[in-house]
Design a protein around this motif. Structure first.
Motif, PDB file in Angstrom:
ATOM      1  N   PHE A   1      -2.951   6.948   4.520  1.00 54.38           N
ATOM      2  CA  PHE A   1      -3.584   8.284   5.125  1.00 54.38           C
ATOM      3  C   PHE A   1      -5.115   8.415   4.557  1.00 54.38           C
ATOM      4  N   ASP A   2      -5.247   8.167   3.266  1.00 55.81           N
ATOM      5  CA  ASP A   2      -6.700   8.455   2.790  1.00 55.81           C
ATOM      6  C   ASP A   2      -7.488   7.473   3.288  1.00 55.81           C
ATOM      7  N   SER A   3      -7.117   6.076   3.341  1.00 52.87           N
ATOM      8  CA  SER A   3      -7.748   5.028   4.100  1.00 52.87           C
ATOM      9  C   SER A   3      -8.292   5.550   5.332  1.00 52.87           C
ATOM     10  N   LEU A   4      -7.233   5.771   6.170  1.00 45.90           N
ATOM     11  CA  LEU A   4      -7.531   6.305   7.851  1.00 45.90           C
ATOM     12  C   LEU A   4      -8.580   7.519   7.650  1.00 45.90           C
ATOM     13  N   THR A   5      -8.329   8.289   6.820  1.00 49.11           N
ATOM     14  CA  THR A   5      -9.221   9.684   7.001  1.00 49.11           C
ATOM     15  C   THR A   5     -10.555   9.367   6.369  1.00 49.11           C
ATOM     16  N   ASP A   6     -10.532   8.445   5.330  1.00 49.72           N
ATOM     17  CA  ASP A   6     -12.011   8.125   4.855  1.00 49.72           C
ATOM     18  C   ASP A   6     -12.737   7.202   6.177  1.00 49.72           C
ATOM     19  N   LYS A   7     -11.921   6.668   6.646  1.00 51.49           N
ATOM     20  CA  LYS A   7     -12.625   5.710   7.666  1.00 51.49           C
ATOM     21  C   LYS A   7     -13.174   6.687   8.808  1.00 51.49           C
ATOM     22  N   TRP A   8     -12.536   7.476   9.232  1.00 47.41           N
ATOM     23  CA  TRP A   8     -12.510   8.587  10.286  1.00 47.41           C
ATOM     24  C   TRP A   8     -13.804   9.363   9.594  1.00 47.41           C
ATOM     25  N   SER A   9     -13.915   9.801   8.524  1.00 44.68           N
ATOM     26  CA  SER A   9     -15.136  10.623   7.979  1.00 44.68           C
ATOM     27  C   SER A   9     -16.253  10.042   8.054  1.00 44.68           C
ATOM     28  N   LYS A  10     -16.345   8.494   8.200  1.00 40.98           N
ATOM     29  CA  LYS A  10     -17.585   8.114   8.247  1.00 40.98           C
ATOM     30  C   LYS A  10     -18.096   7.606   9.648  1.00 40.98           C
ATOM     31  N   GLU A  11     -17.032   7.370  10.537  1.00 39.83           N
ATOM     32  CA  GLU A  11     -17.144   7.158  11.871  1.00 39.83           C
ATOM     33  C   GLU A  11     -17.295   8.142  12.900  1.00 39.83           C
ATOM     34  N   LYS A  12     -16.527   9.132  12.607  1.00 45.28           N
ATOM     35  CA  LYS A  12     -16.504  10.148  13.896  1.00 45.28           C
ATOM     36  C   LYS A  12     -17.278  11.268  13.609  1.00 45.28           C
ATOM     37  N   ASP A  13     -17.965  11.777  14.728  1.00 43.28           N
ATOM     38  CA  ASP A  13     -18.635  13.154  14.905  1.00 43.28           C
ATOM     39  C   ASP A  13     -18.018  14.383  14.622  1.00 43.28           C
TER      40      ASP A  13
ATOM     41  N   MET B   1       0.986  -1.253  -0.049  1.00 36.47           N
ATOM     42  CA  MET B   1       0.136  -0.045   0.095  1.00 36.47           C
ATOM     43  C   MET B   1       0.906   1.137   0.098  1.00 36.47           C
ATOM     44  N   ARG B   2       0.426   2.186  -0.868  1.00 40.52           N
ATOM     45  CA  ARG B   2       1.198   3.301  -0.903  1.00 40.52           C
ATOM     46  C   ARG B   2       1.008   4.345   0.189  1.00 40.52           C
ATOM     47  N   VAL B   3       2.084   5.079   0.586  1.00 46.51           N
ATOM     48  CA  VAL B   3       1.859   5.830   1.768  1.00 46.51           C
ATOM     49  C   VAL B   3       0.642   6.785   1.849  1.00 46.51           C
ATOM     50  N   SER B   4       0.269   7.379   0.590  1.00 45.30           N
ATOM     51  CA  SER B   4      -0.805   8.254   0.458  1.00 45.30           C
ATOM     52  C   SER B   4      -2.061   7.504   0.413  1.00 45.30           C
ATOM     53  N   GLU B   5      -2.177   6.166   0.302  1.00 43.90           N
ATOM     54  CA  GLU B   5      -3.274   5.352   0.386  1.00 43.90           C
ATOM     55  C   GLU B   5      -3.428   4.896   2.083  1.00 43.90           C
TER      56      GLU B   5
ATOM     57  N   ASN C   1      -2.866  10.883  17.666  1.00 44.49           N
ATOM     58  CA  ASN C   1      -1.632  10.512  17.717  1.00 44.49           C
ATOM     59  C   ASN C   1      -1.059   9.446  16.485  1.00 44.49           C
ATOM     60  N   ILE C   2      -2.328   8.557  16.295  1.00 49.46           N
ATOM     61  CA  ILE C   2      -1.985   7.509  15.303  1.00 49.46           C
ATOM     62  C   ILE C   2      -1.562   8.102  13.790  1.00 49.46           C
ATOM     63  N   LEU C   3      -2.385   9.185  13.496  1.00 50.32           N
ATOM     64  CA  LEU C   3      -2.092   9.718  12.349  1.00 50.32           C
ATOM     65  C   LEU C   3      -0.522  10.575  12.328  1.00 50.32           C
ATOM     66  N   ARG C   4      -0.302  11.007  13.526  1.00 52.99           N
ATOM     67  CA  ARG C   4       1.101  11.809  13.611  1.00 52.99           C
ATOM     68  C   ARG C   4       2.149  10.828  13.701  1.00 52.99           C
ATOM     69  N   GLU C   5       1.790   9.447  14.278  1.00 57.22           N
ATOM     70  CA  GLU C   5       3.042   8.527  14.268  1.00 57.22           C
ATOM     71  C   GLU C   5       3.356   8.193  12.816  1.00 57.22           C
ATOM     72  N   LYS C   6       2.088   7.959  12.016  1.00 55.98           N
ATOM     73  CA  LYS C   6       2.070   7.365  10.571  1.00 55.98           C
ATOM     74  C   LYS C   6       2.765   8.552   9.828  1.00 55.98           C
ATOM     75  N   SER C   7       2.440   9.764  10.033  1.00 58.61           N
ATOM     76  CA  SER C   7       3.013  10.789   9.342  1.00 58.61           C
ATOM     77  C   SER C   7       4.655  10.920   9.568  1.00 58.61           C
ATOM     78  N   LYS C   8       4.753  10.865  10.780  1.00 51.58           N
ATOM     79  CA  LYS C   8       6.501  10.823  10.973  1.00 51.58           C
ATOM     80  C   LYS C   8       6.979   9.853  10.348  1.00 51.58           C
ATOM     81  N   ALA C   9       6.769   8.559  10.641  1.00 52.23           N
ATOM     82  CA  ALA C   9       7.264   7.385   9.916  1.00 52.23           C
ATOM     83  C   ALA C   9       7.346   7.640   8.293  1.00 52.23           C
TER      84      ALA C   9
END
Length: 80
Positions: A7-19, A1-5, A34-42
């Protein structure tokens, strides 16, 4: 999975789940963000250098009821 995928997968999931609070009151959901921050740092380490870090600052403008109407994000790539 590419790096951009990742991030897209995580934010798409959050868009559906989070208020709305999740997106506008990030400090209340620090563990999730912090999950997204750690993935970004990596990703940053893979793409650029271990000697760099990202600094992110948020500034909110509120209406008279305390609701966020504008959020500005400043992101800087900095040397450690």
């Amino acid at each position: 999975m590419r790096v951009s995928e990742v991030f897209d997968s995580l934010t798409d999931k959050w868009s559906k789940e989070k208020d709305d609070e999740f997106w506008f009151e990030m400090e209340k959901h620090e563990d999730d963000w912090n999950i997204l921050r750690e993935k970004s740092k990596a990703a940053l380490k893979l793409l650029i250098s271990d000697e760099l870090t990202v600094e992110v600052k948020h500034a909110n403008e509120l209406d008279e009821k305390g609701n966020i109407v504008i959020q500005r994000t400043e992101t800087k790539l900095k040397e450690k």
